[in-house]
Design an enzyme around this catalytic site. Sequence first.
Site, mmCIF file in Angstrom:
data_model
loop_
_atom_site.group_PDB
_atom_site.id
_atom_site.type_symbol
_atom_site.label_atom_id
_atom_site.label_comp_id
_atom_site.label_asym_id
_atom_site.label_seq_id
_atom_site.Cartn_x
_atom_site.Cartn_y
_atom_site.Cartn_z
ATOM 1 N N TYR A 142 0.866 -1.184 0.000
ATOM 2 C CA TYR A 142 0.000 0.000 0.000
ATOM 3 C C TYR A 142 0.899 1.229 0.000
ATOM 4 O O TYR A 142 1.841 1.302 0.793
ATOM 5 C CB TYR A 142 -0.891 0.003 1.241
ATOM 6 C CG TYR A 142 -1.775 1.234 1.370
ATOM 7 C CD1 TYR A 142 -1.494 2.226 2.324
ATOM 8 C CD2 TYR A 142 -2.884 1.418 0.558
ATOM 9 C CE1 TYR A 142 -2.295 3.353 2.445
ATOM 10 C CE2 TYR A 142 -3.694 2.545 0.679
ATOM 11 C CZ TYR A 142 -3.388 3.508 1.632
ATOM 12 O OH TYR A 142 -4.179 4.617 1.752
ATOM 13 N N ASP A 237 9.504 2.768 -0.643
ATOM 14 C CA ASP A 237 8.462 3.477 0.108
ATOM 15 C C ASP A 237 8.716 3.189 1.593
ATOM 16 O O ASP A 237 8.312 2.151 2.108
ATOM 17 C CB ASP A 237 7.072 3.007 -0.335
ATOM 18 C CG ASP A 237 5.990 3.718 0.468
ATOM 19 O OD1 ASP A 237 4.799 3.529 0.161
ATOM 20 O OD2 ASP A 237 6.334 4.448 1.425
ATOM 21 N N LYS A 265 4.859 9.607 8.557
ATOM 22 C CA LYS A 265 4.765 9.073 9.923
ATOM 23 C C LYS A 265 5.853 9.599 10.867
ATOM 24 O O LYS A 265 5.778 10.734 11.329
ATOM 25 C CB LYS A 265 4.726 7.540 9.864
ATOM 26 C CG LYS A 265 3.515 7.021 9.051
ATOM 27 C CD LYS A 265 3.493 5.520 8.967
ATOM 28 C CE LYS A 265 2.496 5.039 7.937
ATOM 29 N NZ LYS A 265 1.089 5.065 8.414
HETATM 30 P P1 KE4 Z 1 -0.516 8.508 4.384
HETATM 31 O O1 KE4 Z 1 -1.023 9.226 3.158
HETATM 32 O O2 KE4 Z 1 -1.617 7.714 5.073
HETATM 33 O O3 KE4 Z 1 0.246 9.435 5.339
HETATM 34 O O4 KE4 Z 1 0.578 7.439 3.918
HETATM 35 C C1 KE4 Z 1 0.236 6.505 2.939
HETATM 36 C C2 KE4 Z 1 1.194 5.324 3.040
HETATM 37 C C3 KE4 Z 1 2.205 5.212 2.118
HETATM 38 N N1 KE4 Z 1 3.091 4.192 2.169
HETATM 39 C C4 KE4 Z 1 3.007 3.256 3.147
HETATM 40 C C5 KE4 Z 1 4.011 2.150 3.180
HETATM 41 C C6 KE4 Z 1 1.992 3.341 4.128
HETATM 42 O O5 KE4 Z 1 1.917 2.394 5.093
HETATM 43 C C7 KE4 Z 1 1.065 4.381 4.078
HETATM 44 C C8 KE4 Z 1 -0.072 4.516 5.078
HETATM 45 N N2 KE4 Z 1 -0.170 3.508 6.061
HETATM 46 C C9 KE4 Z 1 -1.489 3.278 6.613
HETATM 47 C C10 KE4 Z 1 -1.394 2.120 7.609
HETATM 48 N N3 KE4 Z 1 -1.353 0.889 6.959
HETATM 49 C C11 KE4 Z 1 -2.041 4.532 7.235
HETATM 50 C C12 KE4 Z 1 -3.263 4.339 8.067
HETATM 51 C C13 KE4 Z 1 -4.495 4.881 7.378
HETATM 52 O O6 KE4 Z 1 -4.660 4.655 6.156
HETATM 53 O O7 KE4 Z 1 -5.302 5.521 8.107
#
Ligand code: KE4
Length: 423
Positions: A142, A237, A265
């Site tokens: 993801y 990523d 994060k």
């Molecule tokens: P954000 O746009 O949510 O800050 O980041 C996206 C993203 C990009 N790359 C990786 C490897 C990620 O894990 C994420 C976002 N992680 C999720 C948890 N699996 C965020 C939680 C959510 O979607 O509320």
Amino acid sequence: MTKSEELFKRACEVIPGGVNSPVRAFGSVGQTPRMIASAHGAYMTDEDGNRYLDFVGSWGPMILGHDYPAVREAVISACADGLSFGAATRREVEMAELICGSIPNIDMVRMVNSGTEAVMSAIRAARGFTGRDKIIKFMGCYHGHSDALLVQAGSGVMTAGIPDSAGVPQGCTKDTLSAVYNDLASVEQLFDAFPEEIAAVIVEPVGANMGVVPPAEGFLEGLRALCTKYGAVLIFDEVITGFRLGFSGAQGFFGVDADLVTYGKIIGAGMPVGAYGGKREIMECVAPRGPVYQAGTLSGNPVAMAAGLAQLTVLKEHPEIYDELNKKGQWFFGSIRQIARECGAPVQVNTCGSLGCIFFTAEPVHDYESAKTSDTKKYAEYFRYMLSHGIYLAPAQFEAMFLSAAHTREELAGVLELIRAYV
Ligand code: KE4
């Protein structure tokens, strides 16, 4: 009705699904989301005063624990100078110098406001740099919710069982190729088919959005070799692994050089921050230096920079935090595996550093398909049991547990006893 139930009922009237991000909805675990009122150290407290030992940590940012004094003080102090100027500021320079001065292969970096923005911008930079259109991603990984990456994605997409999102025109994903995580042959086949057309390979160096799936021996090295051979940009990523596995993230942990790296994060310590950076020749394609356009009103926001700088400074000045954190993870997740073995429970425990997860399946989990053999109903039952005992886990199987420096071994030993009683 509890205050959480009452608030969630109101939320569902005015927010889609009652949440501002699907994974918070507790949909797959059959519970009402707990409305969190505050958090300190390793604990969160909900609106009804229930206290939980937290293994989500805001999905990764809280590596030092919630409400870390140095971070709180930095934010309060920055607020006193004003919240946002829409102009260049000292803290953005300090943040960029800290990253470029400490992380291998990061010559330049651009701040954005989320991991999604970081990834979509890195992909655009790679396409602009190579003049190519196609990208390779991995099933179960993801990378945020930008159109081109919502293809067989992990996290909430996988939890919801929607292989691809509605509302994404075929035109946005026609250049997104999917490969199998930990299967280099599946990547080679794509390069063989499109030898001159692939702009980038984007990978979570540790899969953490299909549950935790570490890279197989040689997998990351193989991606590096293929990208070099075919002139594609290798994008790590590191929104989850960045500043988590060690200060140099997965590049340092595995000793594999990426061309671009994305962050989120931990870099914001809980404030909305993302970043992408890498080789100068690629980053100098980004506007206003080059023709790849990318912008953001609040990018490099001074309060967010203050938070991130405070957290990264503590982590940089105290590398022993990582030693203890990774050792703690090895002991904790290793103990869960041992308990499962002693109890003959059909579970898999995957881990890397302070990341880990339990899959309710008898077969080893090494990619998207094997992760999907996990019994998500069993996970939901486990989640409810742990929540009832004051343990706050990811409310979905296809996520990670995040340990922080604030979790004590005594607290973790208590969690192990709960797991032993459960399995
Ligand atoms: P954000 O746009 O949510 O800050 O980041 C996206 C993203 C990009 N790359 C990786 C490897 C990620 O894990 C994420 C976002 N992680 C999720 C948890 N699996 C965020 C939680 C959510 O979607 O509320």
